[in-house]
Motif scaffolding. Structure first.
Motif, PDB file in Angstrom:
ATOM      1  N   THR A 157      -1.511   8.232   1.963  1.00 12.89           N
ATOM      2  CA  THR A 157      -1.222   7.389   3.113  1.00 12.89           C
ATOM      3  C   THR A 157      -0.059   6.467   2.754  1.00 12.89           C
ATOM      4  OG1 THR A 157      -3.551   7.431   3.751  1.00 12.89           O
ATOM      5  CG2 THR A 157      -2.176   5.762   4.784  1.00 12.89           C
ATOM      6  N   ILE A 158       0.898   6.355   3.666  1.00 10.09           N
ATOM      7  CA  ILE A 158       2.080   5.517   3.455  1.00 10.09           C
ATOM      8  C   ILE A 158       2.098   4.465   4.564  1.00 10.09           C
ATOM      9  CG2 ILE A 158       4.593   5.453   3.328  1.00 10.09           C
ATOM     10  CD1 ILE A 158       4.526   8.347   2.404  1.00 10.09           C
ATOM     11  N   GLY A 159       2.212   3.201   4.192  1.00 10.51           N
ATOM     12  CA  GLY A 159       2.332   2.119   5.151  1.00 10.51           C
ATOM     13  C   GLY A 159       3.792   1.706   5.290  1.00 10.51           C
ATOM     14  N   VAL A 160       4.252   1.554   6.533  1.00 11.11           N
ATOM     15  CA  VAL A 160       5.643   1.201   6.806  1.00 11.11           C
ATOM     16  C   VAL A 160       5.657  -0.111   7.581  1.00 11.11           C
ATOM     17  CG1 VAL A 160       7.803   1.903   7.880  1.00 11.11           C
ATOM     18  CG2 VAL A 160       6.303   3.629   6.860  1.00 11.11           C
ATOM     19  N   HIS A 183       0.323  11.092   5.998  1.00 10.71           N
ATOM     20  CA  HIS A 183      -0.256  10.186   6.989  1.00 10.71           C
ATOM     21  C   HIS A 183       0.467   8.838   6.884  1.00 10.71           C
ATOM     22  CE1 HIS A 183      -3.118   8.403   9.674  1.00 10.71           C
ATOM     23  NE2 HIS A 183      -3.549   7.547   8.765  1.00 10.71           N
ATOM     24  N   VAL A 184       1.078   8.402   7.994  1.00  5.15           N
ATOM     25  CA  VAL A 184       1.894   7.193   8.016  1.00  5.15           C
ATOM     26  C   VAL A 184       1.244   6.181   8.958  1.00  5.15           C
ATOM     27  CG1 VAL A 184       4.160   6.207   8.505  1.00  5.15           C
ATOM     28  CG2 VAL A 184       3.986   8.504   7.532  1.00  5.15           C
ATOM     29  N   ILE A 185       1.120   4.933   8.477  1.00  7.59           N
ATOM     30  CA  ILE A 185       0.628   3.825   9.296  1.00  7.59           C
ATOM     31  C   ILE A 185       1.768   2.818   9.434  1.00  7.59           C
ATOM     32  CG2 ILE A 185      -1.088   1.996   9.516  1.00  7.59           C
ATOM     33  CD1 ILE A 185      -2.936   3.600   7.735  1.00  7.59           C
ATOM     34  N   VAL A 186       2.143   2.527  10.677  1.00  6.97           N
ATOM     35  CA  VAL A 186       3.247   1.607  10.946  1.00  6.97           C
ATOM     36  C   VAL A 186       2.668   0.258  11.367  1.00  6.97           C
ATOM     37  CG1 VAL A 186       5.315   1.183  12.321  1.00  6.97           C
ATOM     38  CG2 VAL A 186       4.720   3.518  11.639  1.00  6.97           C
ATOM     39  N   VAL A 216      -9.537   2.041   8.919  1.00  2.00           N
ATOM     40  CA  VAL A 216      -8.100   2.273   8.702  1.00  2.00           C
ATOM     41  C   VAL A 216      -7.887   2.441   7.206  1.00  2.00           C
ATOM     42  CG1 VAL A 216      -5.785   1.341   8.971  1.00  2.00           C
ATOM     43  CG2 VAL A 216      -7.512   0.902  10.726  1.00  2.00           C
ATOM     44  N   PRO A 217      -7.448   3.593   6.750  1.00  2.00           N
ATOM     45  CA  PRO A 217      -7.305   3.806   5.300  1.00  2.00           C
ATOM     46  C   PRO A 217      -6.251   2.890   4.704  1.00  2.00           C
ATOM     47  CG  PRO A 217      -6.272   5.597   6.519  1.00  2.00           C
ATOM     48  CD  PRO A 217      -7.009   4.765   7.529  1.00  2.00           C
ATOM     49  N   ARG A 218      -6.509   2.475   3.481  1.00  2.00           N
ATOM     50  CA  ARG A 218      -5.550   1.622   2.785  1.00  2.00           C
ATOM     51  C   ARG A 218      -4.409   2.464   2.242  1.00  2.00           C
ATOM     52  NH1 ARG A 218      -6.578  -1.979  -2.672  1.00  2.00           N
ATOM     53  NH2 ARG A 218      -4.849  -3.443  -2.383  1.00  2.00           N
ATOM     54  N   PRO A 219      -3.161   2.099   2.496  1.00  2.00           N
ATOM     55  CA  PRO A 219      -2.043   2.924   2.015  1.00  2.00           C
ATOM     56  C   PRO A 219      -1.963   2.950   0.497  1.00  2.00           C
ATOM     57  CG  PRO A 219      -1.337   1.390   3.749  1.00  2.00           C
ATOM     58  CD  PRO A 219      -2.712   0.966   3.326  1.00  2.00           C
ATOM     59  N   ASP A 220      -1.440   4.062   0.004  1.00  2.00           N
ATOM     60  CA  ASP A 220      -1.154   4.181  -1.423  1.00  2.00           C
ATOM     61  C   ASP A 220       0.249   3.691  -1.760  1.00  2.00           C
ATOM     62  OD1 ASP A 220      -3.654   5.463  -1.853  1.00  2.00           O
ATOM     63  OD2 ASP A 220      -2.786   7.321  -1.091  1.00  2.00           O
ATOM     64  N   LEU A 221       1.086   3.515  -0.743  1.00  2.00           N
ATOM     65  CA  LEU A 221       2.478   3.102  -0.952  1.00  2.00           C
ATOM     66  C   LEU A 221       2.946   2.368   0.301  1.00  2.00           C
ATOM     67  CD1 LEU A 221       5.079   3.303  -2.717  1.00  2.00           C
ATOM     68  CD2 LEU A 221       5.623   5.387  -1.470  1.00  2.00           C
ATOM     69  N   LEU A 222       3.764   1.311   0.107  1.00  2.00           N
ATOM     70  CA  LEU A 222       4.328   0.550   1.223  1.00  2.00           C
ATOM     71  C   LEU A 222       5.844   0.697   1.216  1.00  2.00           C
ATOM     72  CD1 LEU A 222       2.346  -2.840   1.201  1.00  2.00           C
ATOM     73  CD2 LEU A 222       1.914  -0.800   2.556  1.00  2.00           C
ATOM     74  N   ALA A 280      14.390   5.798   1.014  1.00  2.00           N
ATOM     75  CA  ALA A 280      13.033   5.342   0.703  1.00  2.00           C
ATOM     76  C   ALA A 280      12.021   6.431   0.994  1.00  2.00           C
ATOM     77  CB  ALA A 280      12.715   4.077   1.509  1.00  2.00           C
ATOM     78  N   ALA A 281      12.191   7.154   2.115  1.00  2.00           N
ATOM     79  CA  ALA A 281      11.288   8.262   2.422  1.00  2.00           C
ATOM     80  C   ALA A 281      11.422   9.372   1.394  1.00  2.00           C
ATOM     81  CB  ALA A 281      11.580   8.792   3.824  1.00  2.00           C
ATOM     82  N   GLU A 282      12.649   9.632   0.922  1.00  2.00           N
ATOM     83  CA  GLU A 282      12.839  10.658  -0.108  1.00  2.00           C
ATOM     84  C   GLU A 282      12.202  10.250  -1.430  1.00  2.00           C
ATOM     85  OE1 GLU A 282      16.991  11.189  -0.367  1.00  2.00           O
ATOM     86  OE2 GLU A 282      17.194  12.243   1.558  1.00  2.00           O
ATOM     87  N   ARG A 283      12.240   8.961  -1.738  1.00  2.00           N
ATOM     88  CA  ARG A 283      11.616   8.499  -2.986  1.00  2.00           C
ATOM     89  C   ARG A 283      10.101   8.449  -2.870  1.00  2.00           C
ATOM     90  NH1 ARG A 283       9.477   8.049  -6.787  1.00  2.00           N
ATOM     91  NH2 ARG A 283       9.829   6.774  -8.661  1.00  2.00           N
ATOM     92  N   ALA A 284       9.589   8.327  -1.673  1.00  2.00           N
ATOM     93  CA  ALA A 284       8.137   8.165  -1.504  1.00  2.00           C
ATOM     94  C   ALA A 284       7.388   9.462  -1.764  1.00  2.00           C
ATOM     95  CB  ALA A 284       7.832   7.644  -0.097  1.00  2.00           C
ATOM     96  N   VAL A 285       7.920  10.603  -1.328  1.00  2.00           N
ATOM     97  CA  VAL A 285       7.199  11.878  -1.459  1.00  2.00           C
ATOM     98  C   VAL A 285       8.129  12.917  -2.047  1.00  2.00           C
ATOM     99  CG1 VAL A 285       5.613  11.421   0.431  1.00  2.00           C
ATOM    100  CG2 VAL A 285       7.790  12.506   0.918  1.00  2.00           C
ATOM    101  N   PRO A 286       7.609  13.889  -2.770  1.00  2.00           N
ATOM    102  CA  PRO A 286       8.437  14.996  -3.251  1.00  2.00           C
ATOM    103  C   PRO A 286       8.648  16.029  -2.143  1.00  2.00           C
ATOM    104  CG  PRO A 286       6.197  15.277  -4.026  1.00  2.00           C
ATOM    105  CD  PRO A 286       6.227  13.971  -3.258  1.00  2.00           C
ATOM    106  N   VAL A 287       9.445  17.044  -2.428  1.00  2.00           N
ATOM    107  CA  VAL A 287       9.682  18.129  -1.478  1.00  2.00           C
ATOM    108  C   VAL A 287       8.567  19.150  -1.621  1.00  2.00           C
ATOM    109  CG1 VAL A 287      11.303  19.904  -0.722  1.00  2.00           C
ATOM    110  CG2 VAL A 287      12.160  17.740  -1.615  1.00  2.00           C
TER     111      VAL A 287
END
Length: 490
Positions: A157-160, A183-186, A216-222, A280-287
């Motif tokens: 989960t990624i929080g933005v 899964h993205v939470i804004v 609401v799941p807690r994000p692993d990355l902001l 930032a999105a590229e650094r957050a997740v791999p391909v």
């Protein structure tokens, strides 16, 4: 009023009204009020440019400071009703433009400016304030590399934290869907203006306050993101409140504020800085495709590694099998040795039978009737000599009788009641406690004397010595007859 009215050539002790004098003396308060009205009417609204000095915020919420230039200084005050509208944190040495009115403070006979609005005096002052804030927070250790947390390799989960209507969130979502759908939470916030710093800091703290197993799941990355702009547009991400919220975050934070050339204090406090929101999105997740390819490559390598020992083993087995002799050649020597051993065994059995037959013939030749009769006669003689005689049995019985008599005599000498028959007595305390000394007898009191024919009760006490009794004539006792002897068994 002429100058002669102030002539002090005729001094007097008491103040007196002079002829033609129509000015009554003013009190200090009246003069202060008059000055206050004049100053406020004349300087009801002014804008001052100068450098802040002696900035102090009182417990009541009022802000006190001084505004100075190269030659002069004026005190200033901003009441608590206007202080919350400040867009920056006032610090000493910052050049500002203050708007307000000039008034007097009668308590100290001073004039001051009541500030209604305060702004930085140009971009240079803004950068100076930025450097002061950066130095102060850096001294606290908020930007040290040791505080940086590693980013998760594949966050679920990624929080933005960004504006929900701008191009930034669309770029981030598009890039994430291309690389690795997550899964993205804004958390929608305002990214510019006076309310931006409070909303951004509240969003970062709100994500950290979520529970892991909550609705609401807690994000692993902001990701804290904003598009490019001037230094005034990005100033919310230089505010101390936002910087501290990012530094205190337990969840790793990527800062993507502005373009590559823009730098804010949020970038220094974050665990990783991205030049753009897309980066930032590229650094957050791999391909995802690269991961699948890497997994497939690892699987192929695993299969090759697993099959390689089998292939090598097969090759070595074939090489060894070519060097091995044929099974028939291995058994030929053993088969020949077995045939030879079988032939030797057969010949040995035949020879053994012949030897046994010859020995039997010799023994049969020696077994004649005369020989057998001689052996029987010898056995009869040995049997006659081995018969028991009465004399040997009698000697054995006599020796046994003597040993038995010695044991009986020894047993009679050890009988504790035997001395009683010779006139002795045993002293007891109670029923069976034997008294062995005169001290025990005196302590006992009641005693019991045992004689050969019974018991007699007695009392312990000291008595004068008595005369020795007359000797009694010795009775002639007959010795007991000897035990009957063992008769002859024959």
């Amino acid at each position: 009023m002429s100058a002669s009215q102030f002539d002090d050539s005729d001094p007097s002790l008491l103040a007196e009204s002079r002829p033609g004098d129509n000015s009554e003396p003013l009190s200090v308060t009246d003069l202060s009020r008059s000055l206050k009205r004049v100053v406020e009417d004349r300087f009801g609204f002014v804008r001052l440019r100068g450098e802040l000095s002696g900035v102090k915020r009182a417990a009541s919420g009022h802000l006190y400071c001084s505004i100075k230039d190269e030659k002069s200084v004026i005190d200033g005050v901003m009441w608590k009703s206007a202080a919350p509208r400040l867009a920056f944190r006032p610090e000493d040495g910052v050049e500002v433009i203050a708007s307000g009115k000039i008034t007097t403070y009668a308590g100290r006979s001073k004039y001051q400016i009541v500030i209604e609005r305060m702004e930085l005096a140009g971009e240079g002052a803004l950068l100076a304030l930025l450097e002061k804030t950066k130095a102060r927070l850096e001294a606290e250790g908020l930007f040290t590399p040791e505080r940086k947390k590693p980013l998760p390799f594949l966050p679920r989960t990624i929080g933005v934290v960004t504006s929900p209507t701008g191009a930034v969130i669309r770029d981030i979502l598009h890039r994430l869907s291309d690389r690795f759908p997550s899964h993205v939470i804004v958390w929608p916030v305002v990214v510019q203006g006076e309310t931006a710093k409070g909303q951004v800091s509240a969003a970062v703290r709100g994500f950290n306050a979520l529970e892991h197993a909550g609705a609401v799941p807690r994000p692993d990355l902001l990701i804290v993101a904003r598009g490019g702009g001037s230094i005034e547009d990005l100033w919310a991400f230089n505010e101390e409140e936002v910087v501290r919220a990012i530094a205190e975050s337990e969840i790793p934070v990527i800062s993507a504020v502005g373009h590559e050339t823009d730098t804010t204090l949020a970038d220094f406090a974050a665990d990783h800085r991205a030049p753009t929101p897309t980066a930032a999105a590229e650094r957050a997740v791999p391909v995802r495709a690269e991961l699948a390819s890497a997994i497939a490559d690892l699987g192929a390598r695993q299969m090759r590694c697993a099959s390689r020992p089998v292939t090598l083993g097969r090759e070595r087995l074939e090489a060894c099998s070519q060097r091995l002799p044929r099974p028939e050649a291995l058994l030929q020597a053993s088969a020949q040795a077995l045939d030879e051993a079988t032939e030797r065994h057969r010949r040995a059995l035949v020879d053994r039978v012949g030897i046994g037959r010859a020995a039997l013939d010799q023994a049969a030749a020696r077994l004649t009737p005369a020989t057998l009769e001689w052996r029987v006669n010898q056995a009869k003689e040995r049997l006659a000599n081995a018969r028991l005689t009465p004399a040997s049995l009698t000697a054995r019985l006599e020796r046994a009788t003597e040993r038995l008599g010695a044991r009986v005599t020894q047993l009679r000498s050890l009988d504790p009641d035997a001395p009683l028959k010779r006139g002795y007595a045993m002293v007891f305390e109670g029923a069976d406690a034997l008294v062995r000394s005169a001290a025990e007898a005196r302590a006992a009191g009641a005693l019991s004397l045992k004689f050969a024919d019974g018991r007699v009760a007695a009392t312990a006490g000291d008595a004068p010595p008595a005369a020795p009794p007359a000797p009694r004539p010795k009775s002639k006792r007959k010795s007991p007859p000897p035990p009957p002897g063992q008769g002859d068994l024959f």
